[in-house]
Write a protein that holds these residues in place. Structure first.
Motif, PDB file in Angstrom:
ATOM      1  N   ASN A  87     -61.835  15.919 -23.283  1.00  0.00           N
ATOM      2  CA  ASN A  87     -63.002  16.785 -23.514  1.00  0.00           C
ATOM      3  C   ASN A  87     -62.863  18.180 -22.910  1.00  0.00           C
ATOM      4  N   PRO A  88     -62.509  18.330 -21.631  1.00  0.00           N
ATOM      5  CA  PRO A  88     -62.389  19.681 -21.056  1.00  0.00           C
ATOM      6  C   PRO A  88     -61.291  20.510 -21.705  1.00  0.00           C
ATOM      7  N   ILE A  89     -60.190  19.876 -22.115  1.00  0.00           N
ATOM      8  CA  ILE A  89     -59.091  20.602 -22.758  1.00  0.00           C
ATOM      9  C   ILE A  89     -59.540  21.105 -24.124  1.00  0.00           C
ATOM     10  N   ARG A  90     -60.205  20.272 -24.892  1.00  0.00           N
ATOM     11  CA  ARG A  90     -60.683  20.698 -26.205  1.00  0.00           C
ATOM     12  C   ARG A  90     -61.714  21.811 -26.097  1.00  0.00           C
ATOM     13  N   ALA A  91     -62.473  21.817 -25.012  1.00  0.00           N
ATOM     14  CA  ALA A  91     -63.487  22.850 -24.816  1.00  0.00           C
ATOM     15  C   ALA A  91     -62.902  24.124 -24.227  1.00  0.00           C
ATOM     16  N   GLY A  92     -61.605  24.127 -23.938  1.00  0.00           N
ATOM     17  CA  GLY A  92     -60.970  25.305 -23.376  1.00  0.00           C
ATOM     18  C   GLY A  92     -61.266  25.517 -21.903  1.00  0.00           C
ATOM     19  N   LEU A  93     -61.696  24.459 -21.216  1.00  0.00           N
ATOM     20  CA  LEU A  93     -62.029  24.564 -19.795  1.00  0.00           C
ATOM     21  C   LEU A  93     -60.842  24.240 -18.900  1.00  0.00           C
ATOM     22  N   ALA A  94     -59.807  23.647 -19.465  1.00  0.00           N
ATOM     23  CA  ALA A  94     -58.611  23.293 -18.697  1.00  0.00           C
ATOM     24  C   ALA A  94     -57.408  23.323 -19.621  1.00  0.00           C
ATOM     25  N   GLU A  95     -56.222  23.518 -19.039  1.00  0.00           N
ATOM     26  CA  GLU A  95     -54.994  23.592 -19.827  1.00  0.00           C
ATOM     27  C   GLU A  95     -54.232  22.271 -19.851  1.00  0.00           C
ATOM     28  N   THR A  96     -54.381  21.482 -18.798  1.00  0.00           N
ATOM     29  CA  THR A  96     -53.654  20.222 -18.703  1.00  0.00           C
ATOM     30  C   THR A  96     -54.581  19.139 -18.165  1.00  0.00           C
ATOM     31  N   PRO A  97     -54.253  17.866 -18.381  1.00  0.00           N
ATOM     32  CA  PRO A  97     -55.088  16.776 -17.866  1.00  0.00           C
ATOM     33  C   PRO A  97     -55.275  16.824 -16.354  1.00  0.00           C
ATOM     34  N   GLU A  98     -54.215  17.186 -15.623  1.00  0.00           N
ATOM     35  CA  GLU A  98     -54.332  17.201 -14.163  1.00  0.00           C
ATOM     36  C   GLU A  98     -55.238  18.302 -13.651  1.00  0.00           C
ATOM     37  N   ARG A  99     -55.573  19.275 -14.526  1.00  0.00           N
ATOM     38  CA  ARG A  99     -56.490  20.351 -14.140  1.00  0.00           C
ATOM     39  C   ARG A  99     -57.875  20.180 -14.751  1.00  0.00           C
ATOM     40  N   SER A 100     -58.100  19.061 -15.387  1.00  0.00           N
ATOM     41  CA  SER A 100     -59.395  18.783 -16.016  1.00  0.00           C
ATOM     42  C   SER A 100     -60.344  18.203 -14.978  1.00  0.00           C
ATOM     43  N   ASP A 101     -61.123  19.070 -14.371  1.00  0.00           N
ATOM     44  CA  ASP A 101     -62.025  18.635 -13.302  1.00  0.00           C
ATOM     45  C   ASP A 101     -63.093  17.673 -13.810  1.00  0.00           C
ATOM     46  N   PHE A 102     -63.471  16.751 -12.934  1.00  0.00           N
ATOM     47  CA  PHE A 102     -64.520  15.777 -13.201  1.00  0.00           C
ATOM     48  C   PHE A 102     -64.215  14.929 -14.435  1.00  0.00           C
ATOM     49  N   THR A 103     -62.958  14.498 -14.520  1.00  0.00           N
ATOM     50  CA  THR A 103     -62.541  13.546 -15.548  1.00  0.00           C
ATOM     51  C   THR A 103     -61.793  12.398 -14.890  1.00  0.00           C
ATOM     52  N   SER A 104     -61.763  11.275 -15.575  1.00  0.00           N
ATOM     53  CA  SER A 104     -61.072  10.107 -15.028  1.00  0.00           C
ATOM     54  C   SER A 104     -59.568  10.303 -15.004  1.00  0.00           C
ATOM     55  N   VAL A 105     -59.017  11.038 -15.987  1.00  0.00           N
ATOM     56  CA  VAL A 105     -57.566  11.225 -16.008  1.00  0.00           C
ATOM     57  C   VAL A 105     -57.111  12.060 -14.813  1.00  0.00           C
ATOM     58  N   GLN A 106     -57.907  13.057 -14.429  1.00  0.00           N
ATOM     59  CA  GLN A 106     -57.548  13.844 -13.246  1.00  0.00           C
ATOM     60  C   GLN A 106     -57.600  12.980 -11.986  1.00  0.00           C
ATOM     61  N   LEU A 107     -58.612  12.126 -11.898  1.00  0.00           N
ATOM     62  CA  LEU A 107     -58.732  11.244 -10.742  1.00  0.00           C
ATOM     63  C   LEU A 107     -57.566  10.265 -10.681  1.00  0.00           C
ATOM     64  N   ARG A 108     -57.176   9.710 -11.823  1.00  0.00           N
ATOM     65  CA  ARG A 108     -56.045   8.775 -11.850  1.00  0.00           C
ATOM     66  C   ARG A 108     -54.749   9.466 -11.426  1.00  0.00           C
ATOM     67  N   ILE A 109     -54.545  10.686 -11.915  1.00  0.00           N
ATOM     68  CA  ILE A 109     -53.340  11.436 -11.562  1.00  0.00           C
ATOM     69  C   ILE A 109     -53.340  11.771 -10.074  1.00  0.00           C
ATOM     70  N   SER A 110     -54.491  12.154  -9.543  1.00  0.00           N
ATOM     71  CA  SER A 110     -54.598  12.511  -8.122  1.00  0.00           C
ATOM     72  C   SER A 110     -54.262  11.334  -7.229  1.00  0.00           C
ATOM     73  N   THR A 111     -54.777  10.156  -7.572  1.00  0.00           N
ATOM     74  CA  THR A 111     -54.501   8.966  -6.750  1.00  0.00           C
ATOM     75  C   THR A 111     -53.063   8.494  -6.914  1.00  0.00           C
ATOM     76  N   LEU A 112     -52.444   8.854  -8.057  1.00  0.00           N
ATOM     77  CA  LEU A 112     -51.041   8.498  -8.271  1.00  0.00           C
ATOM     78  C   LEU A 112     -50.118   9.394  -7.449  1.00  0.00           C
ATOM     79  N   THR A 113     -50.411  10.688  -7.426  1.00  0.00           N
ATOM     80  CA  THR A 113     -49.568  11.644  -6.699  1.00  0.00           C
ATOM     81  C   THR A 113     -49.878  11.687  -5.212  1.00  0.00           C
ATOM     82  N   GLU A 114     -51.105  11.306  -4.847  1.00  0.00           N
ATOM     83  CA  GLU A 114     -51.516  11.276  -3.442  1.00  0.00           C
ATOM     84  C   GLU A 114     -52.105   9.905  -3.123  1.00  0.00           C
ATOM     85  N   PRO A 115     -51.275   8.917  -2.852  1.00  0.00           N
ATOM     86  CA  PRO A 115     -51.742   7.537  -2.632  1.00  0.00           C
ATOM     87  C   PRO A 115     -52.754   7.401  -1.499  1.00  0.00           C
ATOM     88  N   THR A 116     -52.715   8.308  -0.529  1.00  0.00           N
ATOM     89  CA  THR A 116     -53.638   8.210   0.606  1.00  0.00           C
ATOM     90  C   THR A 116     -54.990   8.841   0.311  1.00  0.00           C
TER      91      THR A 116
END
Length: 324
Positions: A187-216
């Motif tokens: 949704n944020p990418i289609r709306a032009g609010l973000a360029e990549t999933p990891e930069r899509s704030d307040f989305t589940s994909v960003q949260l999943r990526i964050s917990t994957l790259t930062e396990p703590t």
């Protein structure tokens, strides 16, 4: 014609549902009002904080979410098995995190001496609350009502904040689930609010990526996990890396009709699930999956209609093209 909610949401058909709530008129859930310049960005955190509380109460898992400027998307999974094993005290403890409860329950929690008839009444109340812990309507009500009260208080106004009822869409199989999750996360990418999933704030994909790259990292919300081996009962039976490729590919493929997109690779999950590429790209466009109240392949759709004694459902032709 509007159908009763209990005719739309039924775990006999599927535990997975896509829910959407949209603000009424020009009301802002989040974002910035271009006319007044007023920012409502802080309200995104309201939604996250409330969802975190509801996760402590309801036996409903969160698969995907996206909080946008005037609406939000949730992909939910009803976890009936989790509700069934809760004790009487656990059910009461959970429900009372949101609501005070009747005097009889308050006396029970205080350890008052009660009679047989009172214990029977408590048992009936607990079973009612247990059923509500897996009720998406109660989940959405507890979320929307709280946000509406906060917004109206901040705006110093009264009246409706949300457009009528929330919309729900049954996801009948894994193809439908992954299609919808990718749609929500993009949704944020289609709306032009973000360029990549990891930069899509307040989305589940960003949260999943964050917990994957930062396990703590202490995640604000618990998401239903991916498990391709299906070792875990309460998990999505696909690999998370494949899902990331799926989201990335879908975002790259949308170019002409929307300002937002990301640069294209072919994800193996499309081949594994036999999803038609052209129909998939169309589904990732705005309103792309809202042509029907359900998503699922032909076989699951046939069973769904038989269970509900229906001969036809709006959008069935589009469903067959998207999910064969």
């Amino acid at each position: 014609m509007t159908r009763a909610r209990n005719q739309i949401i039924s775990t006999v058909d599927t535990p997975y549902y896509h829910c959407i709530a949209r603000c009424v008129r020009r009301a802002f859930l989040c974002g910035e009002d271009p006319l007044t310049g007023r920012s409502y960005e802080h309200r995104r955190q309201w939604a996250i904080d409330r969802l975190a509380l509801l996760q402590q109460v309801f036996c409903i898992d969160l698969c995907a979410y996206a909080v946008m400027s005037n609406h939000y998307h949730l992909v939910l999974c009803i976890n009936e098995s989790a509700a069934e094993v809760l004790t009487t005290d656990e059910v009461i403890e959970r429900w009372c995190l949101l609501y005070k409860g009747p005097l009889l329950i308050q006396r029970y929690r205080e350890g008052a001496s009660l009679g047989k008839a009172e214990y029977k009444a408590i048992a009936e109340i607990v079973e009612l609350w247990r059923s509500r812990l897996t009720d998406i309507s109660w989940f959405m009500r507890s979320l929307n009502e709280h946000i509406a009260r906060q917004a109206n208080k901040e705006d110093r106004c009264k009246g409706h904040f949300w457009e009528s009822r929330f919309k729900s869409q049954a996801l009948l199989d894994d193809k439908a689930l992954l299609t919808c999750m990718a749609y929500v996360d993009l949704n944020p990418i289609r709306a032009g609010l973000a360029e990549t999933p990891e930069r899509s704030d307040f989305t589940s994909v960003q949260l999943r990526i964050s917990t994957l790259t930062e396990p703590t990292l202490l995640a604000p919300l618990a998401l239903r996990s991916f498990d391709p081996r299906q070792d875990a009962v309460d998990a999505i039976s696909y690999d998370f890396n494949d899902y990331l490729e799926l989201v990335d590919y879908s975002g790259r493929a949308i170019r002409d009709d929307k300002r937002g997109y990301i640069p294209s690779s072919y994800p193996s999950i499309l081949q594994r699930l036999d999803i038609d590429q052209d129909s998939w790209i169309k589904a990732m466009r705005p309103q792309g999956i809202h042509f029907s109240t359900v998503l699922g392949d032909s076989e699951h759709l046939k069973n769904y209609l038989a269970h509900r004694r229906q001969n036809y459902i709006v959008g069935s032709a589009s469903l067959k093209r998207l999910l064969q």
